[in-house]
Design a protein around this motif. Structure first.
Motif, PDB file in Angstrom:
ATOM      1  N   SER A 103      60.975  22.898   1.736  1.00  0.00           N
ATOM      2  CA  SER A 103      59.680  21.500   1.410  1.00  0.00           C
ATOM      3  C   SER A 103      59.519  20.325   2.490  1.00  0.00           C
ATOM      4  O   SER A 103      58.681  20.037   2.798  1.00  0.00           O
ATOM      5  N   TYR A 105      61.859  17.743   2.266  1.00  0.00           N
ATOM      6  CA  TYR A 105      62.215  16.877   1.551  1.00  0.00           C
ATOM      7  C   TYR A 105      63.520  15.927   2.368  1.00  0.00           C
ATOM      8  O   TYR A 105      64.205  16.287   3.040  1.00  0.00           O
ATOM      9  N   ARG A 275      57.962  20.034 -14.373  1.00  0.00           N
ATOM     10  CA  ARG A 275      57.288  19.088 -13.961  1.00  0.00           C
ATOM     11  C   ARG A 275      56.361  17.933 -13.638  1.00  0.00           C
ATOM     12  O   ARG A 275      56.519  17.513 -12.914  1.00  0.00           O
ATOM     13  N   ARG A 328      63.685  23.718  -6.957  1.00  0.00           N
ATOM     14  CA  ARG A 328      62.020  23.986  -6.043  1.00  0.00           C
ATOM     15  C   ARG A 328      60.986  22.960  -6.826  1.00  0.00           C
ATOM     16  O   ARG A 328      60.246  22.175  -6.073  1.00  0.00           O
ATOM     17  N   THR A 329      60.586  23.507  -7.819  1.00  0.00           N
ATOM     18  CA  THR A 329      60.154  22.365  -9.244  1.00  0.00           C
ATOM     19  C   THR A 329      60.458  21.370  -8.420  1.00  0.00           C
ATOM     20  O   THR A 329      59.244  20.252  -8.506  1.00  0.00           O
ATOM     21  N   SER A 332      60.068  20.349  -4.943  1.00  0.00           N
ATOM     22  CA  SER A 332      58.367  19.714  -4.435  1.00  0.00           C
ATOM     23  C   SER A 332      57.689  18.645  -5.178  1.00  0.00           C
ATOM     24  O   SER A 332      56.724  17.962  -5.003  1.00  0.00           O
ATOM     25  N   LYS A 335      58.996  15.406  -3.657  1.00  0.00           N
ATOM     26  CA  LYS A 335      58.075  15.305  -2.501  1.00  0.00           C
ATOM     27  C   LYS A 335      57.133  14.518  -2.544  1.00  0.00           C
ATOM     28  O   LYS A 335      56.547  13.324  -1.934  1.00  0.00           O
ATOM     29  N   ARG A 336      56.126  15.341  -3.518  1.00  0.00           N
ATOM     30  CA  ARG A 336      54.255  15.457  -3.466  1.00  0.00           C
ATOM     31  C   ARG A 336      53.881  13.964  -4.097  1.00  0.00           C
ATOM     32  O   ARG A 336      53.345  12.987  -3.209  1.00  0.00           O
TER      33      ARG A 336
END
Length: 696
Positions: A103, A105, A275, A328-329, A332, A335-336
């Protein structure tokens, strides 16, 4: 072990000519669905393990059991595959490292192990050693856990997070850890703890580093949903957190907030909920980074799930993702949010405990007996001419006649016959209570009734495997469960949801009761307390077709001491496929995924104590690819009695007085009294469980 009655009960051999294989056993017990690749059924028909992901080294679990038997170790016994702990730590950290790299990060991951999941020293040390390359730390939640974990920071630069309620002594120790140059962070759960931290910081004339736990709006689902959300037990509300930050900025308090923490709950069921929670908390963390209060760590808490339920979509505790998907969840989502806010990326922290420890520990129990319905090959009820018995015989005849006329019984016919038979049974019971039916007649009626029920159950199996049954789809997603619908049909699995309630309960009434040498309350406390199911299966004979349907009952005198709900890929499974018990041959079952909480939370119901514990390491240079590193004996009768204030000396004195009184009264000869007292004394050294023939 077994009764002399013939095998006319709940037969699972629905296709006598079909071959059986270890692969079909693996499908029957859903091994691929819950084992995460660590356990499998080998060609010898035994459960085996590959505890180290990076190698192909295999350990036959039944070989370990036999080795323990050769050494005179009694069962039940807890087997720990210590390599598996390292494998889980590597997998967790590797998953986050990969997600961070994929990602982009712009920081790192540092996990912490919450010791409440399993505080045993050997487990904690193994995790710390495995986590050394990743700076994997610890989390404590009580005074005792703080005392146990603080010294382990001596030669490690890792986090020690301190959650839970805190008193002044605990706060002083945490601040002392900081003064020693260690990364010890008290996580503030209540406003009172803030006052306590400030008082101790002022007294020591230091600035204290803390973490803060915030309550979110998002909450999880399933058995532990109440530990997240706005009504959770611990954590500051968002308004309390804002007030704290504003006070910190305005008053220049001797305090730095280094970490923001939230907890969604154990066994997070799906990634969408995860998430949402991460994004909500990350918004708060981004705001705190903007306020420049010292944030370095963003802690997403625990909740990484374990597939106890083999992907069963109807089970409360099921999960629909893998460890890598979880990482990954988290990454991500973080990071967003941090990118959108334009703030630097903090170090990511998670408090995964269940997912690290569950797989490494399994309980081995021995089935020491079996009880089944009272059946017989000869229907002696014909010797009794009671009209209600005649009516029951007529129903049996109808079952045979209608079966000869049609290719299979319809569900409606079977349901009608069962209802009529049950009505007769109720009538006989009423007459028996009124004294109008004798004991022998009642016993004969009961035996004939259960024989009829068994015959109905077999007709249901015939109906299930009618034309095209093997090609039908049943039992959920076969790819997810690791079980084909064809093998499910062949193994006698039944879609009970489509049956009338009367027939739906019949299967459960007919199961065998396998008595096992263990205590559910001691070793499976979550099964008893919150109905969490664990994978259970035989450890051997898996190249043989299991021909019985059974439930497990333990040694305790409590009716709750029974396992009658089992892991399934679909629906509510009320029996386990088992084998016949053979005279003079032990039958061992494995209870898997026991490493999280079960080792440490068991109580002393009936004064059953801790079981023998064995630490196993895989090593391909050793015979059978393993060696036993440590054997910790189970609790003795004397040790358990001491815990509840019964002392051996006092009990022996009282027993001696009782025996002397009996000798004086002539009820015992003096020599018999001496033998009896010695026999009584010798039991103090025994384990608290049954002594089987193998243990003698």
């Amino acid at each position: 072990m077994d009764s002399d009655s013939p095998d006319v009960s709940t037969d699972l051999d629905v296709s006598p000519d079909a071959p059986w294989s270890p692969r079909r056993s693996s499908d029957t017990y859903f091994v691929e669905a819950w084992s995460d690749g660590y356990f499998f059924v080998n060609d010898a028909g035994h459960v085996a393990t590959r505890p180290i992901r990076e190698t192909d080294t295999e350990v036959d679990v039944f070989d370990v059991v036999r080795e323990l038997g050769k050494r005179g170790i009694a069962f039940p016994a807890l087997i720990r595959f210590q390599d598996l702990l390292k494998s889980r730590v590597d997998h967790l950290n590797g998953a986050f490292q990969s997600a961070i790299a994929e990602s982009g990060y712009e920081n790192t991951y540092e996990g912490v192990y919450p010791v409440k999941v399993n505080q045993l020293r050997e487990v904690v040390e193994e995790i710390l050693d495995a986590g050394a390359p990743y700076r994997h730390g610890l989390e404590c939640g009580s005074k005792s856990e703080l005392i146990a974990t603080l010294p382990y920071l001596a030669d490690r630069d890792v986090l020690l997070l301190c959650n839970g309620a805190k008193d002044r002594d605990m706060m002083r120790l945490m601040l002392a850890g900081q003064r020693l140059g260690k990364r010890v962070l008290p996580v503030l759960e209540r406003s009172e703890e803030l006052d306590l931290a400030l008082e101790e910081a002022g007294a020591a004339e230091v600035t204290v580093d803390v973490g803060v736990r915030v309550r979110l709006t998002t909450r999880g689902a399933g058995l532990w949903s109440e530990s997240g959300g706005e009504n959770s037990k611990f954590g500051l509300s968002l308004s309390e957190l804002v007030d704290l930050v504003e006070q910190l900025r305005a008053d220049g308090l001797p305090l730095r907030i280094k970490l923001l923490h939230f907890h969604l709950g154990s066994q997070i069921a799906d990634l969408d909920t995860l998430r949402e929670a991460v994004e909500e908390a990350a918004r708060v963390c981004a705001w705190m980074l903007e306020k420049k209060v010292g944030i370095e760590y963003f802690d997403v808490g625990g909740g990484l799930g374990v597939a106890y339920e083999a992907g069963n979509p109807e089970a409360l505790g099921t999960i629909n993702y893998e460890l890598d998907d979880y990482a990954r969840t988290v990454v991500s989502a973080c990071k967003r949010i941090f990118d959108e806010s334009g703030v630097p990326h903090p170090i990511l922290v998670s408090e995964s405990g269940r997912a690290v420890t569950a797989h490494h520990s399994m309980l081995v129990v021995e089935a020491v007996g079996r009880r089944r319905k009272d059946v017989a090959t000869t229907d002696r009820s014909h010797d009794d001419k009671h009209p209600l018995l005649d009516a029951l015989r007529d129903l049996s005849g109808r079952l045979d006649d209608e079966g000869a006329e049609t290719p299979g019984h319809t569900i409606e016919v079977l349901d009608r016959i069962y209802k009529e038979a049950h009505a007769l049974k109720v009538r006989v019971t009423d007459l028996f209570r009124a004294g109008e039916v004798g004991v022998e007649t009642k016993a004969r009626f009961d035996r004939a009734f259960w024989n009829l029920c068994i015959a109905i159950d077999r007709r249901l199996q015939d109906h299930d495997r009618g034309p095209g049954a093997a090609e039908s789809t049943r039992g959920g997603d076969a790819a997810q469960s690791g079980r084909t619908s064809a093998s499910a049909e062949a193994d006698g699995m039944r879609d009970v949801d489509r049956l009338p309630e009367t027939l739906r309960s019949l299967e459960y009434q007919l199961v065998d009761h396998y008595q096992c040498n263990f205590s559910i309350f001691r070793s499976m406390v979550d099964y008893w307390a919150i109905q969490q199911r664990f994978p259970i299966m035989p450890l051997h004979r898996l190249d043989e077709r299991p021909t019985r349907r059974g439930v497990l009952v333990d040694l305790t005198c409590d009716s709750d001491g029974k396992v009658d709900r089992f892991v399934s890929a679909h629906g509510d499974k009320r029996h386990l496929e088992l084998h016949e018990l053979r005279p003079d041959e032990p039958y061992f079952l494995g209870l898997f995924l026991m490493g999280a909480y079960q080792d440490i939370m068991g109580d002393m119901h009936n004064l059953f104590g801790r079981v023998t514990e064995v630490h196993v390491y895989a090593d391909e240079t050793e015979p059978d690819n393993f060696y036993l590193d440590e054997i910790l004996p189970g609790a003795t009768v004397e040790e358990q009695l001491e815990l509840v204030q019964y002392h051996a000396n006092d009990l022996e004195r009282r027993m001696g007085d009782l025996i002397r009184t009996a000798v004086s009264a002539g009820r015992l000869r003096p020599r018999e009294g001496v033998l009896l007292l010695n026999q009584y004394r010798s039991v103090f050294r025994d384990m608290t469980y049954l002594k089987t023939a193998e243990a003698d």
